[in-house]
Design a protein around this motif. Structure first.
Motif, PDB file in Angstrom:
ATOM      1  N   LEU A  96      73.166  82.088 -58.510  1.00  0.00           N
ATOM      2  CA  LEU A  96      72.683  83.816 -58.754  1.00  0.00           C
ATOM      3  C   LEU A  96      71.996  83.976 -60.170  1.00  0.00           C
ATOM      4  O   LEU A  96      70.738  84.770 -60.127  1.00  0.00           O
ATOM      5  CB  LEU A  96      73.526  84.449 -58.685  1.00  0.00           C
ATOM      6  CG  LEU A  96      74.688  84.436 -56.930  1.00  0.00           C
ATOM      7  CD1 LEU A  96      75.216  85.292 -56.813  1.00  0.00           C
ATOM      8  CD2 LEU A  96      73.634  84.361 -56.014  1.00  0.00           C
ATOM      9  N   ASP A  97      72.940  83.437 -61.400  1.00  0.00           N
ATOM     10  CA  ASP A  97      71.479  83.532 -62.250  1.00  0.00           C
ATOM     11  C   ASP A  97      70.910  82.891 -62.431  1.00  0.00           C
ATOM     12  O   ASP A  97      69.847  83.817 -62.801  1.00  0.00           O
ATOM     13  CB  ASP A  97      72.455  83.446 -63.543  1.00  0.00           C
ATOM     14  CG  ASP A  97      71.809  83.719 -65.102  1.00  0.00           C
ATOM     15  OD1 ASP A  97      71.407  85.029 -65.082  1.00  0.00           O
ATOM     16  OD2 ASP A  97      72.377  82.900 -65.965  1.00  0.00           O
ATOM     17  N   VAL A  98      70.541  82.422 -62.064  1.00  0.00           N
ATOM     18  CA  VAL A  98      69.059  81.164 -62.521  1.00  0.00           C
ATOM     19  C   VAL A  98      68.256  81.716 -60.724  1.00  0.00           C
ATOM     20  O   VAL A  98      66.947  81.617 -61.036  1.00  0.00           O
ATOM     21  CB  VAL A  98      69.551  79.491 -61.349  1.00  0.00           C
ATOM     22  CG1 VAL A  98      68.203  78.730 -62.100  1.00  0.00           C
ATOM     23  CG2 VAL A  98      70.034  79.218 -62.902  1.00  0.00           C
ATOM     24  N   SER A  99      68.871  82.090 -59.810  1.00  0.00           N
ATOM     25  CA  SER A  99      68.366  83.205 -58.806  1.00  0.00           C
ATOM     26  C   SER A  99      67.079  84.252 -59.691  1.00  0.00           C
ATOM     27  O   SER A  99      65.650  84.375 -59.404  1.00  0.00           O
ATOM     28  CB  SER A  99      68.311  83.220 -58.013  1.00  0.00           C
ATOM     29  OG  SER A  99      68.855  81.916 -57.465  1.00  0.00           O
ATOM     30  N   TRP A 100      68.176  84.844 -60.609  1.00  0.00           N
ATOM     31  CA  TRP A 100      67.539  85.854 -60.655  1.00  0.00           C
ATOM     32  C   TRP A 100      66.622  85.239 -62.421  1.00  0.00           C
ATOM     33  O   TRP A 100      65.173  86.409 -61.959  1.00  0.00           O
ATOM     34  CB  TRP A 100      67.953  87.294 -61.451  1.00  0.00           C
ATOM     35  CG  TRP A 100      68.653  87.652 -62.406  1.00  0.00           C
ATOM     36  CD1 TRP A 100      68.088  88.750 -63.302  1.00  0.00           C
ATOM     37  CD2 TRP A 100      68.755  89.690 -61.410  1.00  0.00           C
ATOM     38  NE1 TRP A 100      67.378  89.874 -63.968  1.00  0.00           N
ATOM     39  CE2 TRP A 100      67.657  90.087 -62.955  1.00  0.00           C
ATOM     40  CE3 TRP A 100      67.922  89.700 -60.380  1.00  0.00           C
ATOM     41  CZ2 TRP A 100      67.285  91.687 -62.496  1.00  0.00           C
ATOM     42  CZ3 TRP A 100      67.884  91.344 -60.303  1.00  0.00           C
ATOM     43  CH2 TRP A 100      67.229  91.918 -61.449  1.00  0.00           C
ATOM     44  N   ASP A 101      66.978  84.616 -62.880  1.00  0.00           N
ATOM     45  CA  ASP A 101      65.697  84.540 -63.722  1.00  0.00           C
ATOM     46  C   ASP A 101      64.528  84.033 -63.041  1.00  0.00           C
ATOM     47  O   ASP A 101      63.653  83.848 -63.568  1.00  0.00           O
ATOM     48  CB  ASP A 101      66.169  82.883 -64.480  1.00  0.00           C
ATOM     49  CG  ASP A 101      67.328  83.146 -65.874  1.00  0.00           C
ATOM     50  OD1 ASP A 101      67.318  84.816 -65.845  1.00  0.00           O
ATOM     51  OD2 ASP A 101      68.629  83.170 -66.202  1.00  0.00           O
ATOM     52  N   LEU A 102      65.035  83.430 -62.194  1.00  0.00           N
ATOM     53  CA  LEU A 102      63.721  82.815 -61.145  1.00  0.00           C
ATOM     54  C   LEU A 102      62.803  84.360 -60.152  1.00  0.00           C
ATOM     55  O   LEU A 102      61.243  83.955 -61.279  1.00  0.00           O
ATOM     56  CB  LEU A 102      63.534  81.737 -60.335  1.00  0.00           C
ATOM     57  CG  LEU A 102      64.221  80.085 -60.549  1.00  0.00           C
ATOM     58  CD1 LEU A 102      63.795  79.894 -59.205  1.00  0.00           C
ATOM     59  CD2 LEU A 102      62.440  79.911 -60.680  1.00  0.00           C
ATOM     60  N   ALA A 103      63.279  84.919 -60.335  1.00  0.00           N
ATOM     61  CA  ALA A 103      62.405  86.562 -59.775  1.00  0.00           C
ATOM     62  C   ALA A 103      62.057  86.632 -60.844  1.00  0.00           C
ATOM     63  O   ALA A 103      61.110  87.591 -61.192  1.00  0.00           O
ATOM     64  CB  ALA A 103      63.372  87.247 -58.867  1.00  0.00           C
ATOM     65  N   ALA A 104      62.443  86.677 -61.665  1.00  0.00           N
ATOM     66  CA  ALA A 104      61.312  87.638 -63.244  1.00  0.00           C
ATOM     67  C   ALA A 104      60.779  87.162 -63.659  1.00  0.00           C
ATOM     68  O   ALA A 104      59.822  87.137 -64.220  1.00  0.00           O
ATOM     69  CB  ALA A 104      63.770  87.733 -64.502  1.00  0.00           C
ATOM     70  N   ASN A 105      60.721  85.441 -63.611  1.00  0.00           N
ATOM     71  CA  ASN A 105      59.739  84.742 -64.260  1.00  0.00           C
ATOM     72  C   ASN A 105      58.915  85.077 -63.003  1.00  0.00           C
ATOM     73  O   ASN A 105      57.507  84.746 -63.573  1.00  0.00           O
ATOM     74  CB  ASN A 105      60.062  83.134 -64.036  1.00  0.00           C
ATOM     75  CG  ASN A 105      59.030  82.295 -64.528  1.00  0.00           C
ATOM     76  OD1 ASN A 105      58.572  81.748 -63.401  1.00  0.00           O
ATOM     77  ND2 ASN A 105      58.739  81.637 -65.791  1.00  0.00           N
ATOM     78  N   PHE A 106      58.926  85.084 -62.099  1.00  0.00           N
ATOM     79  CA  PHE A 106      57.584  84.905 -61.285  1.00  0.00           C
ATOM     80  C   PHE A 106      57.268  86.334 -61.408  1.00  0.00           C
ATOM     81  O   PHE A 106      55.281  86.739 -61.286  1.00  0.00           O
ATOM     82  CB  PHE A 106      58.650  85.287 -59.508  1.00  0.00           C
ATOM     83  CG  PHE A 106      56.937  85.410 -58.593  1.00  0.00           C
ATOM     84  CD1 PHE A 106      56.443  84.889 -58.308  1.00  0.00           C
ATOM     85  CD2 PHE A 106      56.902  86.467 -58.120  1.00  0.00           C
ATOM     86  CE1 PHE A 106      55.146  84.717 -57.231  1.00  0.00           C
ATOM     87  CE2 PHE A 106      56.069  86.979 -57.307  1.00  0.00           C
ATOM     88  CZ  PHE A 106      55.014  85.852 -56.636  1.00  0.00           C
ATOM     89  N   ARG A 107      57.650  87.466 -61.594  1.00  0.00           N
ATOM     90  CA  ARG A 107      57.143  89.087 -62.069  1.00  0.00           C
ATOM     91  C   ARG A 107      56.125  88.990 -62.801  1.00  0.00           C
ATOM     92  O   ARG A 107      55.616  89.304 -63.214  1.00  0.00           O
ATOM     93  CB  ARG A 107      58.353  89.681 -62.145  1.00  0.00           C
ATOM     94  CG  ARG A 107      58.916  90.506 -60.626  1.00  0.00           C
ATOM     95  CD  ARG A 107      59.610  92.106 -60.320  1.00  0.00           C
ATOM     96  NE  ARG A 107      60.786  91.875 -61.874  1.00  0.00           N
ATOM     97  CZ  ARG A 107      62.035  91.111 -61.553  1.00  0.00           C
ATOM     98  NH1 ARG A 107      62.679  90.524 -60.045  1.00  0.00           N
ATOM     99  NH2 ARG A 107      63.300  90.884 -62.265  1.00  0.00           N
ATOM    100  N   LYS A 108      56.995  88.348 -63.937  1.00  0.00           N
ATOM    101  CA  LYS A 108      56.208  88.488 -65.562  1.00  0.00           C
ATOM    102  C   LYS A 108      55.476  87.662 -65.723  1.00  0.00           C
ATOM    103  O   LYS A 108      54.080  88.394 -65.657  1.00  0.00           O
ATOM    104  CB  LYS A 108      57.354  86.954 -66.553  1.00  0.00           C
ATOM    105  CG  LYS A 108      56.408  87.194 -67.716  1.00  0.00           C
ATOM    106  CD  LYS A 108      57.483  86.469 -68.399  1.00  0.00           C
ATOM    107  CE  LYS A 108      56.889  85.872 -69.824  1.00  0.00           C
ATOM    108  NZ  LYS A 108      58.037  84.897 -70.531  1.00  0.00           N
ATOM    109  N   MET A 109      54.805  86.358 -64.474  1.00  0.00           N
ATOM    110  CA  MET A 109      54.007  85.501 -64.447  1.00  0.00           C
ATOM    111  C   MET A 109      52.861  86.360 -63.658  1.00  0.00           C
ATOM    112  O   MET A 109      51.372  86.472 -63.483  1.00  0.00           O
ATOM    113  CB  MET A 109      54.027  83.865 -63.565  1.00  0.00           C
ATOM    114  CG  MET A 109      53.070  83.147 -63.127  1.00  0.00           C
ATOM    115  SD  MET A 109      53.686  82.000 -62.735  1.00  0.00           S
ATOM    116  CE  MET A 109      54.769  82.432 -61.531  1.00  0.00           C
TER     117      MET A 109
END
Length: 185
Positions: A96-109
């Motif tokens: 779940l933590d990595v999924s959250w990080d992937l979503a944050a990465n996508f928003r940032k990008m």
């Protein structure tokens, strides 16, 4: 030592820990180790961090496509179900933590790309319609930096997060076994 020799060592290591069924096997002796983190209580009770550290260190080099078999030695029979639940919970939380990080990465990008394109569009507008070179150059730098950061998020951060997610999925699907002390290690 060159890359080819290192790659051969990795291949030999992975071969040496695989069993007849194709699993990479990690033996964990918990007979002389505190099983649980002393800070956890009730549903949040988790295994001792040293256990996870040991398992992660042993399996870090194993490709995510190879299934894992974790064999606990010396675990009390009455704790085996709790160990399974704690490990499953631990890796679900990591996932779940990595999924959250992937979503944050996508928003940032996405936001940096949009911002960078807008700022560069303003740069071109001011560069061709006004004589204010200093302001235009500032816009150029800001826009270029934004696009560079978006590319960094896409090309460097995202693949790392995806690899980490695959490794966690490998750990989520690992087979847990408990070996009695009478069986050879």
């Amino acid at each position: 030592m060159n890359r080819k020799q290192r790659a051969e060592e990795v291949i030999e290591y992975v071969k040496s820990i695989r069993d007849d069924e194709g699993y990479a096997v990690v033996d964990v002796d918990v007979s002389d180790t505190a099983l649980y983190n002393p800070l956890g209580m009730g549903a949040e009770r988790d295994l001792n961090g040293e256990i996870y550290d040991f398992i992660d260190a042993q399996t870090n080099i194993v490709p995510a496509e190879i299934p894992l078999r974790i064999r606990f030695h010396g675990a009390p029979e009455e704790e085996q179900e709790n160990i399974k639940k704690a490990m499953e919970r631990h890796y679900i939380l990591k996932s779940l933590d990595v999924s959250w990080d992937l979503a944050a990465n996508f928003r940032k990008m996405l936001l940096l790309t949009i911002f960078g394109v807008i700022v560069l569009a303003l740069y071109f507008y001011f560069a061709f319609t006004r004589d204010d070179v200093f302001f235009a150059e500032i816009l150029s730098i800001v826009g270029s930096f934004s696009l560079w950061e978006a590319a960094d998020a896409f090309l460097l951060e995202r693949p790392h997060l995806r690899r980490e997610n695959k490794n966690i999925e490998q750990s989520l699907s690992q087979r847990l076994e408990f070996v009695s002390d009478e069986q050879p290690r």
